[in-house]
Motif scaffolding. Sequence first.
Motif, PDB file in Angstrom:
ATOM      1  N   ALA A 119      14.041  -2.115 -13.498  1.00 28.31           N
ATOM      2  CA  ALA A 119      15.035  -1.720 -14.500  1.00 28.31           C
ATOM      3  C   ALA A 119      14.376  -1.421 -15.844  1.00 28.31           C
ATOM      4  N   GLU A 120      13.269  -2.080 -16.122  1.00 26.70           N
ATOM      5  CA  GLU A 120      12.555  -1.836 -17.391  1.00 26.70           C
ATOM      6  C   GLU A 120      12.129  -0.380 -17.526  1.00 26.70           C
ATOM      7  N   LEU A 121      11.883   0.290 -16.418  1.00 26.13           N
ATOM      8  CA  LEU A 121      11.464   1.696 -16.464  1.00 26.13           C
ATOM      9  C   LEU A 121      12.543   2.607 -17.049  1.00 26.13           C
ATOM     10  N   ALA A 122      13.800   2.180 -16.968  1.00 27.43           N
ATOM     11  CA  ALA A 122      14.915   2.996 -17.445  1.00 27.43           C
ATOM     12  C   ALA A 122      15.213   2.793 -18.933  1.00 27.43           C
ATOM     13  N   VAL A 123      14.561   1.833 -19.575  1.00 28.07           N
ATOM     14  CA  VAL A 123      14.875   1.520 -20.971  1.00 28.07           C
ATOM     15  C   VAL A 123      14.735   2.734 -21.896  1.00 28.07           C
ATOM     16  N   PRO A 124      13.616   3.467 -21.902  1.00 29.76           N
ATOM     17  CA  PRO A 124      13.516   4.591 -22.849  1.00 29.76           C
ATOM     18  C   PRO A 124      14.605   5.651 -22.656  1.00 29.76           C
ATOM     19  N   ALA A 125      14.850   6.060 -21.428  1.00 28.08           N
ATOM     20  CA  ALA A 125      15.847   7.103 -21.166  1.00 28.08           C
ATOM     21  C   ALA A 125      17.251   6.624 -21.513  1.00 28.08           C
ATOM     22  N   LEU A 126      17.581   5.387 -21.169  1.00 29.91           N
ATOM     23  CA  LEU A 126      18.928   4.889 -21.481  1.00 29.91           C
ATOM     24  C   LEU A 126      19.098   4.658 -22.975  1.00 29.91           C
ATOM     25  N   THR A 127      18.062   4.217 -23.656  1.00 33.68           N
ATOM     26  CA  THR A 127      18.129   4.035 -25.109  1.00 33.68           C
ATOM     27  C   THR A 127      18.490   5.358 -25.773  1.00 33.68           C
ATOM     28  N   GLU A 128      17.800   6.408 -25.379  1.00 34.43           N
ATOM     29  CA  GLU A 128      18.048   7.739 -25.938  1.00 34.43           C
ATOM     30  C   GLU A 128      19.470   8.209 -25.619  1.00 34.43           C
ATOM     31  N   LEU A 129      19.898   8.037 -24.382  1.00 32.30           N
ATOM     32  CA  LEU A 129      21.228   8.486 -23.982  1.00 32.30           C
ATOM     33  C   LEU A 129      22.319   7.721 -24.726  1.00 32.30           C
ATOM     34  N   VAL A 130      22.205   6.410 -24.797  1.00 32.90           N
ATOM     35  CA  VAL A 130      23.228   5.597 -25.471  1.00 32.90           C
ATOM     36  C   VAL A 130      23.319   5.997 -26.943  1.00 32.90           C
TER      37      VAL A 130
END
Length: 151
Positions: free
Chosen positions: A130-141
Amino acid sequence: MNLSAVEEEVRREIGVRLFTVLAWLPGRRVLHRAHTSHPDRYPVGGEKSAEVAADWLERCIHQQQPFFGPDAESVRQVFADHELIAELGCGSVINVPVISADGTTLGTLALLDAEHAYGPAQVDRAAELAELAVPALTELVQRLDENQEDS
């Protein structure tokens, strides 16, 4: 890493028939579908109200704990779309929170596969991935929050 690359890593390391990434938008209390392996059935941009599965929401979003449903019955108890999930050949689910460096819940990864396909080892590995998704989700949110403020 983009969310498609996260999906590929999950497929390689754990295995999955249906994979979605949901962004948590606390201001609106909705989960926004950011990525999906099945866009025809689960389109990107679709949203789920937080009230739909209050126990699940409390566990994954607020307590930041994984949810594991090993069989079709556990999937039926939690997900309103359990019939569609079953049509896709899925009967086991792992949901893990995606948590930012500052401890904010950004959303969740949802991994689904055949009944009894997953166990505790896969839940643990999904939580790590799940840590791999942090940058992309941060940007999207951030982008979704900005769009909401502009509305």
